[in-house]
Scaffold this motif. Structure first.
Motif, PDB file in Angstrom:
ATOM      1  N   GLY A  87      44.546  37.571  82.821  1.00 19.78           N
ATOM      2  CA  GLY A  87      45.434  37.791  83.963  1.00 19.78           C
ATOM      3  C   GLY A  87      45.393  36.668  84.983  1.00 19.78           C
ATOM      4  N   ASN A  88      44.447  35.729  84.840  1.00 23.57           N
ATOM      5  CA  ASN A  88      44.356  34.598  85.773  1.00 23.57           C
ATOM      6  C   ASN A  88      45.175  33.393  85.315  1.00 23.57           C
ATOM      7  OD1 ASN A  88      42.461  36.108  87.250  1.00 23.57           O
ATOM      8  ND2 ASN A  88      40.756  35.317  86.012  1.00 23.57           N
ATOM      9  N   LEU A  89      45.740  33.459  84.118  1.00 21.03           N
ATOM     10  CA  LEU A  89      46.433  32.290  83.554  1.00 21.03           C
ATOM     11  C   LEU A  89      47.851  32.228  84.105  1.00 21.03           C
ATOM     12  CD1 LEU A  89      45.149  32.556  79.874  1.00 21.03           C
ATOM     13  CD2 LEU A  89      44.163  31.333  81.805  1.00 21.03           C
ATOM     14  N   SER A  90      47.972  31.658  85.281  1.00 16.11           N
ATOM     15  CA  SER A  90      49.224  31.710  86.025  1.00 16.11           C
ATOM     16  C   SER A  90      50.371  30.943  85.381  1.00 16.11           C
ATOM     17  CB  SER A  90      48.992  31.168  87.448  1.00 16.11           C
ATOM     18  OG  SER A  90      48.443  29.855  87.392  1.00 16.11           O
ATOM     19  N   SER A  91      50.071  30.066  84.403  1.00 16.32           N
ATOM     20  CA  SER A  91      51.141  29.297  83.751  1.00 16.32           C
ATOM     21  C   SER A  91      51.655  29.970  82.483  1.00 16.32           C
ATOM     22  CB  SER A  91      50.648  27.890  83.390  1.00 16.32           C
ATOM     23  OG  SER A  91      50.284  27.175  84.559  1.00 16.32           O
ATOM     24  N   LEU A  92      51.033  31.067  82.073  1.00 14.95           N
ATOM     25  CA  LEU A  92      51.376  31.690  80.799  1.00 14.95           C
ATOM     26  C   LEU A  92      52.835  32.141  80.750  1.00 14.95           C
ATOM     27  CD1 LEU A  92      48.530  33.997  79.445  1.00 14.95           C
ATOM     28  CD2 LEU A  92      49.611  32.064  78.316  1.00 14.95           C
ATOM     29  N   GLU A  93      53.486  31.818  79.617  1.00 16.41           N
ATOM     30  CA  GLU A  93      54.842  32.288  79.353  1.00 16.41           C
ATOM     31  C   GLU A  93      54.891  33.210  78.137  1.00 16.41           C
ATOM     32  OE1 GLU A  93      57.419  28.924  78.972  1.00 16.41           O
ATOM     33  OE2 GLU A  93      56.941  28.139  80.978  1.00 16.41           O
ATOM     34  N   GLN A  94      53.948  33.050  77.211  1.00 12.95           N
ATOM     35  CA  GLN A  94      53.968  33.828  75.980  1.00 12.95           C
ATOM     36  C   GLN A  94      52.558  34.215  75.580  1.00 12.95           C
ATOM     37  OE1 GLN A  94      56.289  32.055  72.853  1.00 12.95           O
ATOM     38  NE2 GLN A  94      55.332  33.254  71.242  1.00 12.95           N
ATOM     39  N   ILE A  95      52.352  35.510  75.266  1.00 11.25           N
ATOM     40  CA  ILE A  95      51.073  36.024  74.790  1.00 11.25           C
ATOM     41  C   ILE A  95      51.321  36.761  73.477  1.00 11.25           C
ATOM     42  CG2 ILE A  95      49.089  37.486  75.279  1.00 11.25           C
ATOM     43  CD1 ILE A  95      49.747  37.310  78.219  1.00 11.25           C
ATOM     44  N   GLU A  96      50.694  36.294  72.400  1.00 11.60           N
ATOM     45  CA  GLU A  96      50.842  36.920  71.087  1.00 11.60           C
ATOM     46  C   GLU A  96      49.451  37.317  70.581  1.00 11.60           C
ATOM     47  OE1 GLU A  96      53.788  37.429  69.766  1.00 11.60           O
ATOM     48  OE2 GLU A  96      55.023  36.167  71.058  1.00 11.60           O
ATOM     49  N   LEU A  97      49.141  38.613  70.641  1.00 13.24           N
ATOM     50  CA  LEU A  97      47.854  39.124  70.170  1.00 13.24           C
ATOM     51  C   LEU A  97      48.043  40.178  69.081  1.00 13.24           C
ATOM     52  CD1 LEU A  97      45.988  39.572  73.597  1.00 13.24           C
ATOM     53  CD2 LEU A  97      45.989  37.589  72.083  1.00 13.24           C
ATOM     54  N   PHE A  98      49.238  40.271  68.491  1.00 11.58           N
ATOM     55  CA  PHE A  98      49.537  41.350  67.555  1.00 11.58           C
ATOM     56  C   PHE A  98      48.765  41.201  66.239  1.00 11.58           C
ATOM     57  CE2 PHE A  98      52.744  38.099  66.709  1.00 11.58           C
ATOM     58  CZ  PHE A  98      52.779  38.039  65.327  1.00 11.58           C
ATOM     59  N   ALA A  99      48.659  42.333  65.522  1.00  5.36           N
ATOM     60  CA  ALA A  99      48.011  42.391  64.207  1.00  5.36           C
ATOM     61  C   ALA A  99      46.576  41.898  64.257  1.00  5.36           C
ATOM     62  CB  ALA A  99      48.825  41.619  63.165  1.00  5.36           C
ATOM     63  N   ASN A 100      45.791  42.454  65.190  1.00  5.83           N
ATOM     64  CA  ASN A 100      44.358  42.240  65.250  1.00  5.83           C
ATOM     65  C   ASN A 100      43.675  43.609  65.226  1.00  5.83           C
ATOM     66  OD1 ASN A 100      43.369  39.308  65.622  1.00  5.83           O
ATOM     67  ND2 ASN A 100      45.197  39.370  66.913  1.00  5.83           N
TER      68      ASN A 100
END
Length: 952
Positions: A235-248
């Protein structure tokens, strides 16, 4: 004097640049000389006026001017192949190197790490294999971009690459690394913008240090085996545009804080084991457009911030345990296009604002507890193309305009309490392919306008209260495959025009009040396999034309049928199809005590007996005549005149054509296929066993495959231990024989999918995979021109006495010369055919690689490519779906007693298979690389591979 010095300095620099350019030109030409360049993309290098000036060559760039040293080399998407050309490591001024989307094989070069100014390295989309060189962790002083996506890299995940602290892009996704954790030092890459390590066999947890990557824009850890909780530090990654954590295998609750990511555009946590509520701030991120959280164990109510989301257009939260209502103004403030909340416990009304933006295309709310009416506003949503509202508690009439939405191809309203009629406005739904209305409370007659929906393939309206006659206009639906109007109150006759529904495979009209005769025209629907007319008031005789149908389900019980049952319906499979029809009789009808009728029936019985006897006699005579003709044909084909046979040998043989011909007895038949019969012949002074294929005569209509020319052309010139050996061909004017080496253990398909499967332990299966791969590699890489088999399958891989495998049956093989060949028809077998055949008949070796990937899946899973236990899916789809849900080990053949012992090997081979069956042909590894990967599965092979050349 100063001017002279400046001039001399300039000339010195110019001479140095020219010398550097000349040296770089030599290095580029050296690199070209060892590359496979099938398209001639680099043929112009060193030619013409730019002979010694590489900066003028195609795909080459320099930093300053035409005389400078080479700074950039873009050789992407050129079909270049073979190993990495070491001469490129001598380009000391190289800053940008792009070799992506080619066919490079072999190890990654350690020498690249010594290039002093290399900043951008892209080797994605090749078949580089082996481990990432450890030298890379200590070199690359200037590297900013490293892209090794979609290769065949193995070994431990290269944690040492986290030492390259200047990296901005770190992309190693889709490789074959051993299970390894994400490096704890990943947080030290302070400048990192892209972390793309999907499908790298990562395990362990996500390190909290990842929260130090303040410049990170794209985080993709999908399709791994990462467990534990999502760290709050993300939640601190202020530049993030895309988070892909699926299929884990992530667990625990979603942390608070994502709502503060001002640039976050898409987020995918799907296919994990997350629990708890969705955080209240989740949808507060102002740029959040796509959220996928499906297939978890999330619970509780949806947060109120969903109703005020500003940018959301795609929300998929199906298969969770969510409850409560959707926010009443959801869709009012965002450009919603795709909504899937299926398989939850959501309740309350459907918000009227879902299509307020006028952009909603797909609406899936099935399997919830939504109640009330379908909002009138949805009837004005002209953008809808897919609507699934089934299995809820919806009630009331369907809005008139909702029936006629012009773009909808699927309208699923089943399993509710909807009432009213189907409005004639449905004629406006011109794109409708599936209309599913079953299990509701609809009433009235079906409108004739249904017959205008020419794209309709499936219409189910069972378990309602429809009445009136069946609309004859339904016969206009030429694409209709499934029609289910059972359990209603329809009356009148079945329209005879229903016989025009040639695509119909399933017709359910049971439990209505239909009367009159059963239309004989139904017998014209040759493809129909299900016909259920039970529990009606149908009368008259059963039409003999129904015997034309090959029905797997037939029920006409509990009607008022009478007369004699057609003879083909007297079998055991139909014994329960005619219950409750007292006037219907088998064989001949009883007479209720009328003596004249008894005599009449006796005469009829005698006539039937004579007719049956005559038919049996005629069949016997015809069979006798056929056998006589067959004997004459065989006598002609196998004429004693030795001069009529021509034996053409391709290897040394110790038998004569007469030895072979005399063995062609029916007692020696060991197989039969589309090309002909196969006999076992024991011939020669040593009693050698041979397999003899006697091809069907040319022009026999029921045996369409004529493989003689193709097999002789292919097998007469190939020599490889893993290709079945064609010893000779024997021909005369009417008969053609192909004589092969005999393979005593038959085909892999027969061995693997029969009671004999227990013979094949994992070491045997692994050996078979390597042998077959080596045979195909020889065809693709060592034959000139290359040969494409076109029908690779387990039944065409034969096993010798030691269970060594050899590729066989080259009846549809083709040479491909300088490029893909175009076929007029598709060759191959169901379940093995590559997906590109759906849009192209171009043949390349990549189609063989796909088919071989399916064979590997058979070896690893023990399953057939098309099997009842996997339903309507093929093996590739079934394996992919199960791996995504349950991991690699879930699809292994656990009937193998040693499955646990060889689990790691089986998983590695499975990963190779998944590369072979990739949808995009270009992404599949060449067979030479497949062989190398298979050999690398066993540790004892690796030292040998380092010494041996790549060519197998």
């Amino acid at each position: 004097m100063a001017a002279t010095r400046l001039l001399l300095a300039f000339l010195l620099l110019l001479l140095q640049a020219i010398a550097a350019a000349s040296s770089d030109a030599a290095h580029l030409l050296a690199a070209r000389s060892v590359l496979r360049d099938p398209t001639g993309a680099l043929a112009s290098w060193g030619a013409g006026s730019g002979r010694g000036l590489p900066c003028r060559w195609a795909r080459v760039s320099c930093a300053n001017n035409s005389a400078a040293a080479v700074a950039g080399l873009d050789l992407s998407k050129l079909s270049l192949g073979d190993g990495f050309p070491a001469a490129l490591c001598s380009l000391r001024s190289l800053e940008h190197l792009d070799l992506s989307a080619n066919e490079f094989v072999g190890p990654l070069p350690a020498c690249l790490a010594a290039l002093p100014v290399l900043a951008h390295l892209n080797l994605a989309g090749n078949s580089f294999s082996g481990e990432v060189p450890p030298e890379w962790g200590a070199g690359f002083r200037s590297l900013l971009v490293l892209n090794l996506v979609q290769n065949l890299l193995s070994g431990e995940f290269p944690a040492f690459l986290a030492n390259l602290t200047g990296l901005q892009e770190f992309s190693l996704a889709y490789n074959l690394f051993s299970p390894s954790p994400l490096p704890m030092k990943i947080g030290d890459l302070a400048d990192l913008r892209v972390l793309f390590v999907a499908n790298c066999s990562l395990n362990g947890t996500i390190p909290a240090s990842i929260g130090k990557l303040k410049n990170l824009v794209n985080l993709d850890l999908s399709r791994n085996s990462i467990h534990g909780e999502i760290p709050r530090s993300i939640g601190n990654l202020s530049s993030l545009e895309q988070i892909e954590l699926f299929a884990n295998q992530l667990s625990g609750s979603i942390p608070v804080g994502f709502g503060g990511l001002k640039r976050l555009h898409s987020l995918d946590f799907s296919m994990n084991g997350l629990t708890g509520d969705i955080p209240e701030d989740m949808f507060a991120a102002p740029s959040l457009a796509s959220v996928h959280m499906y297939q978890n164990n999330l619970s509780g109510h949806l947060p109120a911030t969903l109703g005020t989301a500003q940018s959301l257009y795609d929300l998929r939260i199906f298969a969770n345990q969510l409850s409560g209502p959707l926010p009443p103004e959801f869709g009012k403030n965002c450009p919603l296009m795709f909504l899937d909340t299926s398989d939850n416990g959501l309740s309350g009304p459907i918000p009227a604002t879902l299509c307020a933006s006028g952009k909603l295309k797909q609406l899936m709310l099935l399997d919830n507890e939504f109640e009330g009416a379908i909002p009138v506003e949805l009837g004005q949503c002209r953008t809808l193309i897919r609507v699934r509202l089934s299995s809820n508690r919806l009630s009331g009439p369907v809005p008139l305009e909702f029936w006629g939405l012009p773009g909808v191809y699927l309208l699923e309203l089943s399993g509710n309490a909807l009432s009213g009629t189907v409005d004639p406005a449905i004629a406006g739904a011109k794109n409708l392919s599936k209309l599913l209305l079953q299990d509701n409370r609809f009433t009235g007659a079906l409108p004739a306008k249904l017959g205008t929906l020419t794209n309709l393939q499936e219409f189910k309206a069972s378990n309602n209260c429809f009445s009136g006659p069946l609309p004859p206009s339904l016969a206009n639906l030429s694409l209709l495959d499934n029609l289910d109007l059972s359990h209603n109150s329809f009356s009148g006759e079945i329209p005879r025009d229903f016989g025009k529904l040639k695509q119909l495979s399933q017709l359910y009209l049971s439990d209505n009040h239909l009367s009159g005769d059963v239309p004989s025209e139904l017998g014209d629907i040759i493809g129909m396999n299900t016909l259920d007319l039970s529990n009606n008031e149908l009368s008259g005789q059963l039409p003999v034309q129904l015997q034309n149908l090959k029905l797997t389900h037939f029920n006409i019980s509990y009607n008022k049928l009478s007369g004699t049952l057609p003879v083909l319906f007297n079998g055991l499979q139909y014994q329960e199809s005619f219950l409750g029809n007292p006037g219907l009789c088998h064989g001949f009808c009883q007479s209720n005590g009328d003596p004249d009728a008894k005599g009449h029936n006796t005469i009829k019985l005698i006539v039937y007996i004579f007719i049956a006897a005559a038919i049996i006699l005629l069949i016997g005579l015809a069979w006798f005549g056929y056998k006589c003709r067959l004997h004459k044909i065989n006598a002609s084909e196998l004429d004693d005149g030795k001069s009529s046979w021509v034996l053409t040998s391709y290897h040394r043989v110790d038998f004569s054509e007469r030895d072979i011909v005399n063995s062609l007895d029916e007692s020696n038949v060991i197989g039969q296929g589309g090309a002909g019969k196969v006999y076992k012949a024991v011939v020669g002074p040593e009693g050698e066993a041979m397999a003899v294929k006697k091809l069907w005569p040319v022009g026999v209509a029921s045996k369409r495959i004529d493989s003689f020319e193709a097999e002789v052309a292919t097998l007469s010139k190939v020599r490889h231990r893993n290709i079945v050996k064609l010893a000779c061909s024997i021909t005369n004017t009417v008969c053609r024989l192909l004589v092969y080496e005999y393979m005593p253990n038959g085909s892999l398909g027969d061995m693997l999918h029969s009671a004999k499967r227990s013979i094949l332990d994992w070491p045997m299966r692994y050996k078979i995979a390597v042998n077959a791969a080596e045979g195909l590699s020889y065809l693709h890489h060592d034959c000139e021109p290359p040969i494409v088999h076109r029908d690779v399958k387990s039944n065409n891989i034969l096993l010798d006495a030691e269970y060594g495998a050899k590729v066989a049956d080259f009846g549809v093989a083709k040479t491909i010369g300088d490029g893909p060949a175009t076929m007029s028809v598709i060759a191959g077998s169901c379940g093995y055919i590559a997906p590109e055949y759906a849009y192209s008949l171009h043949v390349t070796e990549k189609s063989d690689i796909y088919s071989f990937g399916v064979v590997i899946l058979e070896l690893v899973t023990g399953m057939k490519p098309m099997a009842p236990e996997i339903g309507e899916m093929d093996l590739v789809t079934w394996v992919s779906a199960n791996i995504a849900q349950n991991g690699l080990e879930s699809v292994l053949d656990h009937t193998l007693s040693e499955a646990e012992q060889f689990k790691d090997e089986m998983c590695k081979v499975l990963k190779i298979a998944l590369l072979c069956v990739l949808n995009v042909p270009k992404s599949r590894p060449p067979m030479r690389a497949v062989v190398k990967m298979l050999l690398e599965v066993k540790e004892e092979n690796k030292p040998m591979l380092k010494l041996a050349p790549l060519s197998i």
